[in-house]
Write a protein that holds these residues in place. Structure first.
Motif, PDB file in Angstrom:
ATOM      1  N   LEU A   1       7.315   4.713  -5.958  1.00  0.00           N
ATOM      2  CA  LEU A   1       7.643   5.385  -7.183  1.00  0.00           C
ATOM      3  C   LEU A   1       8.298   6.552  -7.093  1.00  0.00           C
ATOM      4  O   LEU A   1       9.154   6.902  -8.039  1.00  0.00           O
ATOM      5  CB  LEU A   1       6.258   5.521  -7.920  1.00  0.00           C
ATOM      6  CG  LEU A   1       5.357   4.300  -8.517  1.00  0.00           C
ATOM      7  CD1 LEU A   1       3.928   4.595  -8.888  1.00  0.00           C
ATOM      8  CD2 LEU A   1       6.375   3.567  -9.707  1.00  0.00           C
ATOM      9  N   ALA A   2       7.889   7.355  -6.136  1.00  0.00           N
ATOM     10  CA  ALA A   2       8.409   8.674  -6.106  1.00  0.00           C
ATOM     11  C   ALA A   2      10.151   8.454  -5.474  1.00  0.00           C
ATOM     12  O   ALA A   2      10.931   9.317  -6.262  1.00  0.00           O
ATOM     13  CB  ALA A   2       7.981   9.608  -4.810  1.00  0.00           C
ATOM     14  N   LEU A   3      10.384   7.467  -4.811  1.00  0.00           N
ATOM     15  CA  LEU A   3      11.771   7.060  -4.492  1.00  0.00           C
ATOM     16  C   LEU A   3      12.617   6.731  -5.788  1.00  0.00           C
ATOM     17  O   LEU A   3      13.607   7.144  -5.965  1.00  0.00           O
ATOM     18  CB  LEU A   3      11.552   5.897  -3.443  1.00  0.00           C
ATOM     19  CG  LEU A   3      12.931   5.659  -2.706  1.00  0.00           C
ATOM     20  CD1 LEU A   3      13.786   6.871  -2.219  1.00  0.00           C
ATOM     21  CD2 LEU A   3      12.647   4.452  -1.565  1.00  0.00           C
ATOM     22  N   ALA A   4      11.840   5.838  -6.425  1.00  0.00           N
ATOM     23  CA  ALA A   4      12.405   5.204  -7.943  1.00  0.00           C
ATOM     24  C   ALA A   4      12.656   6.461  -8.614  1.00  0.00           C
ATOM     25  O   ALA A   4      13.648   6.471  -9.331  1.00  0.00           O
ATOM     26  CB  ALA A   4      11.487   4.322  -8.476  1.00  0.00           C
ATOM     27  N   ASP A   5      11.861   7.433  -8.809  1.00  0.00           N
ATOM     28  CA  ASP A   5      12.120   8.733  -9.462  1.00  0.00           C
ATOM     29  C   ASP A   5      13.468   9.573  -8.932  1.00  0.00           C
ATOM     30  O   ASP A   5      14.082   9.964  -9.974  1.00  0.00           O
ATOM     31  CB  ASP A   5      10.832   9.629  -9.582  1.00  0.00           C
ATOM     32  CG  ASP A   5      10.940  10.610 -10.496  1.00  0.00           C
ATOM     33  OD1 ASP A   5      11.100  10.470 -11.816  1.00  0.00           O
ATOM     34  OD2 ASP A   5      10.313  11.759 -10.176  1.00  0.00           O
TER      35      ASP A   5
ATOM     36  N   PHE B   1       0.744  -1.192  -0.150  1.00  0.00           N
ATOM     37  CA  PHE B   1      -0.037   0.042   0.051  1.00  0.00           C
ATOM     38  C   PHE B   1       0.666   1.219   0.016  1.00  0.00           C
ATOM     39  O   PHE B   1       0.210   2.265   0.276  1.00  0.00           O
ATOM     40  CB  PHE B   1      -1.128   0.137   1.221  1.00  0.00           C
ATOM     41  CG  PHE B   1      -2.113  -1.247   1.217  1.00  0.00           C
ATOM     42  CD1 PHE B   1      -2.820  -1.433  -0.134  1.00  0.00           C
ATOM     43  CD2 PHE B   1      -2.040  -2.026   2.202  1.00  0.00           C
ATOM     44  CE1 PHE B   1      -3.530  -2.531   0.111  1.00  0.00           C
ATOM     45  CE2 PHE B   1      -2.995  -3.107   2.218  1.00  0.00           C
ATOM     46  CZ  PHE B   1      -3.695  -3.165   1.278  1.00  0.00           C
ATOM     47  N   GLU B   2       2.006   1.238  -0.230  1.00  0.00           N
ATOM     48  CA  GLU B   2       3.013   2.447  -0.529  1.00  0.00           C
ATOM     49  C   GLU B   2       3.587   2.607  -1.935  1.00  0.00           C
ATOM     50  O   GLU B   2       4.680   2.794  -2.168  1.00  0.00           O
ATOM     51  CB  GLU B   2       4.147   2.365   0.448  1.00  0.00           C
ATOM     52  CG  GLU B   2       3.584   2.361   1.913  1.00  0.00           C
ATOM     53  CD  GLU B   2       4.664   2.722   3.100  1.00  0.00           C
ATOM     54  OE1 GLU B   2       6.100   2.628   2.809  1.00  0.00           O
ATOM     55  OE2 GLU B   2       4.355   2.657   4.296  1.00  0.00           O
ATOM     56  N   ASP B   3       2.543   2.239  -2.772  1.00  0.00           N
ATOM     57  CA  ASP B   3       3.104   2.280  -4.278  1.00  0.00           C
ATOM     58  C   ASP B   3       3.696   3.658  -4.815  1.00  0.00           C
ATOM     59  O   ASP B   3       4.756   3.859  -5.167  1.00  0.00           O
ATOM     60  CB  ASP B   3       2.052   1.959  -5.213  1.00  0.00           C
ATOM     61  CG  ASP B   3       1.287   0.702  -4.761  1.00  0.00           C
ATOM     62  OD1 ASP B   3       1.373   0.117  -3.535  1.00  0.00           O
ATOM     63  OD2 ASP B   3       0.844  -0.152  -5.709  1.00  0.00           O
ATOM     64  N   GLU B   4       2.677   4.685  -4.322  1.00  0.00           N
ATOM     65  CA  GLU B   4       3.072   6.045  -4.677  1.00  0.00           C
ATOM     66  C   GLU B   4       4.388   6.372  -4.057  1.00  0.00           C
ATOM     67  O   GLU B   4       5.237   7.070  -4.716  1.00  0.00           O
ATOM     68  CB  GLU B   4       2.004   6.886  -4.445  1.00  0.00           C
ATOM     69  CG  GLU B   4       0.687   6.950  -5.164  1.00  0.00           C
ATOM     70  CD  GLU B   4       0.034   5.714  -4.655  1.00  0.00           C
ATOM     71  OE1 GLU B   4       0.197   5.236  -3.342  1.00  0.00           O
ATOM     72  OE2 GLU B   4      -1.316   5.531  -5.133  1.00  0.00           O
TER      73      GLU B   4
END
Length: 171
Positions: free
Chosen positions: A153-157, A147-150
């Protein structure tokens, strides 16, 4: 459906994974058996959750990890899925980040077979061939909680430009 799929020819990877053609018999999917499987999955997820907050401090944002014990492998070569399949098991996020790198036969020399740690390690070392692996892509896996997908994704960015050396992070 399974009987129809099992009758089809399979690649070596599908055969080795034993998803469609298991070598050992499968237990009957009774309510008790499914309950035990779910109990084990929940136990693993709870252990991972405890480790996510080291020493009771601030929780980790993510973990940068390997995808496999090797780089990409030649087509239809199978080794081990545990580095990625554990995330599927506990329903946590995993993002594979391609690196701006490739295996290099001049830099990536194999380990002497006599120095291997186990039979599995030996099988990985025996798989490696400098000429065949030269130029195959490298990647890393970024792992995050359920449940921490966003957030992941921000960390990957943020990490992608650093890992690929294609720009500066916003941090």
């Amino acid at each position: 459906m399974r009987a129809l799929l099992e009758s089809e020819p399979h690649t070596k990877i599908v055969q080795a994974a034993e998803v469609m053609t298991p070598k050992r018999g499968r237990p009957e999917p009774t309510v008790e058996h499914l309950h035990q499987l779910n109990f084990q999955i929940i136990r693993i997820a709870m252990q991972m959750k405890r480790l996510w907050r080291p020493d009771g401090g601030r929780p980790l944002d993510g973990i940068l990890f390997v995808n496999a014990p090797h780089t990409a492998v030649p087509f239809d070569t199978f080794t081990w899925l545990s580095f990625t399949s554990i995330m599927n098991l506990v329903d946590w996020m995993g993002i594979s980040i391609p690196l701006n790198e490739a295996a290099d036969k001049k830099l990536d020399v194999g380990m002497p077979i006599g120095d291997c740690y186990s039979d599995f390690d030996r099988s990985i070392q025996e798989l490696y061939h400098a000429e065949k692996f030269h130029g195959l892509p490298l990647a890393a896996q970024l792992i995050g909680q359920r449940f921490e997908d966003e957030k992941l994704l921000a960390l990957a960015d943020e990490l992608y430009p650093i890992l690929t050396q294609r720009g500066q992070s916003k941090l």
